[in-house]
Design a protein around this motif. Sequence first.
Motif, PDB file in Angstrom:
ATOM      1  N   ARG A 166       0.907  -1.134   0.253  1.00  0.00           N
ATOM      2  CA  ARG A 166       0.655  -0.030   0.187  1.00  0.00           C
ATOM      3  C   ARG A 166       0.525   1.140   0.169  1.00  0.00           C
ATOM      4  O   ARG A 166       0.373   2.231  -0.401  1.00  0.00           O
ATOM      5  CB  ARG A 166      -1.210   0.141   1.386  1.00  0.00           C
ATOM      6  CG  ARG A 166      -1.700   0.698   1.200  1.00  0.00           C
ATOM      7  CD  ARG A 166      -3.107   0.847   2.743  1.00  0.00           C
ATOM      8  NE  ARG A 166      -3.965   0.260   1.834  1.00  0.00           N
ATOM      9  CZ  ARG A 166      -5.140  -0.329   3.019  1.00  0.00           C
ATOM     10  NH1 ARG A 166      -4.574   0.190   4.073  1.00  0.00           N
ATOM     11  NH2 ARG A 166      -5.828  -0.985   2.455  1.00  0.00           N
ATOM     12  N   TYR A 167       1.603   1.543   0.732  1.00  0.00           N
ATOM     13  CA  TYR A 167       3.146   2.006   0.377  1.00  0.00           C
ATOM     14  C   TYR A 167       4.002   2.798  -0.123  1.00  0.00           C
ATOM     15  O   TYR A 167       4.685   3.287  -0.321  1.00  0.00           O
ATOM     16  CB  TYR A 167       2.661   2.681   2.391  1.00  0.00           C
ATOM     17  CG  TYR A 167       1.547   2.895   2.900  1.00  0.00           C
ATOM     18  CD1 TYR A 167       1.122   3.475   2.309  1.00  0.00           C
ATOM     19  CD2 TYR A 167       1.458   1.928   4.059  1.00  0.00           C
ATOM     20  CE1 TYR A 167      -0.355   3.760   3.655  1.00  0.00           C
ATOM     21  CE2 TYR A 167       0.690   2.019   4.644  1.00  0.00           C
ATOM     22  CZ  TYR A 167      -0.765   3.122   4.413  1.00  0.00           C
ATOM     23  OH  TYR A 167      -1.973   3.296   5.431  1.00  0.00           O
ATOM     24  N   ASN A 168       4.555   1.110  -0.454  1.00  0.00           N
ATOM     25  CA  ASN A 168       6.058   0.860  -1.409  1.00  0.00           C
ATOM     26  C   ASN A 168       5.648   0.580  -2.166  1.00  0.00           C
ATOM     27  O   ASN A 168       6.534   0.581  -2.788  1.00  0.00           O
ATOM     28  CB  ASN A 168       6.968  -0.033  -0.296  1.00  0.00           C
ATOM     29  CG  ASN A 168       6.665   0.799   1.025  1.00  0.00           C
ATOM     30  OD1 ASN A 168       6.028   1.417   1.690  1.00  0.00           O
ATOM     31  ND2 ASN A 168       8.128   0.204   2.323  1.00  0.00           N
ATOM     32  N   GLY A 169       4.624  -0.151  -3.207  1.00  0.00           N
ATOM     33  CA  GLY A 169       4.342  -0.576  -3.805  1.00  0.00           C
ATOM     34  C   GLY A 169       4.493  -2.468  -3.656  1.00  0.00           C
ATOM     35  O   GLY A 169       5.030  -2.260  -1.950  1.00  0.00           O
ATOM     36  N   ILE A 170       4.284  -3.316  -4.695  1.00  0.00           N
ATOM     37  CA  ILE A 170       4.197  -4.313  -4.327  1.00  0.00           C
ATOM     38  C   ILE A 170       5.026  -4.775  -5.579  1.00  0.00           C
ATOM     39  O   ILE A 170       4.991  -4.107  -6.469  1.00  0.00           O
ATOM     40  CB  ILE A 170       3.032  -4.906  -4.072  1.00  0.00           C
ATOM     41  CG1 ILE A 170       3.132  -6.417  -3.578  1.00  0.00           C
ATOM     42  CG2 ILE A 170       2.113  -4.708  -5.752  1.00  0.00           C
ATOM     43  CD1 ILE A 170       1.494  -6.813  -3.280  1.00  0.00           C
ATOM     44  N   ILE A 171       5.950  -6.367  -5.141  1.00  0.00           N
ATOM     45  CA  ILE A 171       6.035  -6.940  -5.762  1.00  0.00           C
ATOM     46  C   ILE A 171       5.487  -7.957  -6.036  1.00  0.00           C
ATOM     47  O   ILE A 171       4.679  -8.824  -5.094  1.00  0.00           O
ATOM     48  CB  ILE A 171       7.890  -7.731  -6.052  1.00  0.00           C
ATOM     49  CG1 ILE A 171       8.422  -6.360  -5.845  1.00  0.00           C
ATOM     50  CG2 ILE A 171       8.054  -8.160  -6.857  1.00  0.00           C
ATOM     51  CD1 ILE A 171       9.758  -6.918  -5.682  1.00  0.00           C
ATOM     52  N   GLY A 172       4.556  -8.279  -7.744  1.00  0.00           N
ATOM     53  CA  GLY A 172       3.722  -9.597  -7.630  1.00  0.00           C
ATOM     54  C   GLY A 172       4.188 -10.990  -8.237  1.00  0.00           C
ATOM     55  O   GLY A 172       5.875 -11.250  -8.350  1.00  0.00           O
ATOM     56  N   LYS A 173       3.642 -11.926  -7.630  1.00  0.00           N
ATOM     57  CA  LYS A 173       4.105 -13.525  -7.920  1.00  0.00           C
ATOM     58  C   LYS A 173       4.375 -14.034  -9.590  1.00  0.00           C
ATOM     59  O   LYS A 173       3.486 -12.830 -10.671  1.00  0.00           O
ATOM     60  CB  LYS A 173       3.005 -14.454  -7.192  1.00  0.00           C
ATOM     61  CG  LYS A 173       2.998 -13.924  -6.165  1.00  0.00           C
ATOM     62  CD  LYS A 173       1.859 -15.126  -5.683  1.00  0.00           C
ATOM     63  CE  LYS A 173       1.547 -15.450  -4.037  1.00  0.00           C
ATOM     64  NZ  LYS A 173       1.028 -15.983  -3.843  1.00  0.00           N
ATOM     65  N   GLY A 174       5.043 -14.483  -9.883  1.00  0.00           N
ATOM     66  CA  GLY A 174       5.589 -14.712 -11.103  1.00  0.00           C
ATOM     67  C   GLY A 174       6.546 -15.057 -11.464  1.00  0.00           C
ATOM     68  O   GLY A 174       7.833 -14.559 -10.985  1.00  0.00           O
ATOM     69  N   VAL A 175       6.794 -14.534 -13.154  1.00  0.00           N
ATOM     70  CA  VAL A 175       7.990 -14.789 -13.519  1.00  0.00           C
ATOM     71  C   VAL A 175       8.268 -13.870 -14.807  1.00  0.00           C
ATOM     72  O   VAL A 175       6.968 -12.532 -15.201  1.00  0.00           O
ATOM     73  CB  VAL A 175       8.436 -16.152 -14.476  1.00  0.00           C
ATOM     74  CG1 VAL A 175       8.866 -16.923 -13.172  1.00  0.00           C
ATOM     75  CG2 VAL A 175       7.423 -16.585 -15.249  1.00  0.00           C
TER      76      VAL A 175
END
Length: 172
Positions: A45-54
């Motif tokens: 929510r505050y720093n961004g996110i790294i989604g699952k996947g390749v």
Amino acid sequence: MGHDFRYKQFNLHLLFDAQVGGVSYSLSNYKLAEQGKTTLTLPGRYNGIIGKGVIQNPDGSYRPNDVIATDVDGYYRSHYGIDNAEGNTSSTNFLKFREARFDYSLSPRLVKRLGLQRATVGVYGRDLYIWSKWPIFDPEFGTLSGSDIVQGFEIAQFPSTRTFGFNIVIGI
């Protein structure tokens, strides 16, 4: 599955219920997640996110995703939004603590003196707890469509309620 435990003039009744199998769609989960009102939407929510996947490398091989998604709203809309029914479909398995009742039967001598055949006082509680991975309130729901109850689609469900009470049973 109910169990009764008796000791002298005391009785404890416990009732559990379970459901295994089945999945349903939750409109409430979609709306709340889309608006960022569930704990599912806290990460990033505050720093961004790294989604699952390749991610595919230039040579055709793959590596784990390492790109930070800064449009967190768009990220969660793509996972739980209206266009992704799978993101809002969950198991309806549950184990419920349906009822607990604790009763005390007055002694036969006292009951006879009162001119009764039996007398019991007690307290009870119903729908006390649900163990489930269902994302919103209660996986045992029914959606009304006119005069029919539609299964498999939860649409704006209200939370289930607990009931507590006191009872007296008198036999004349």
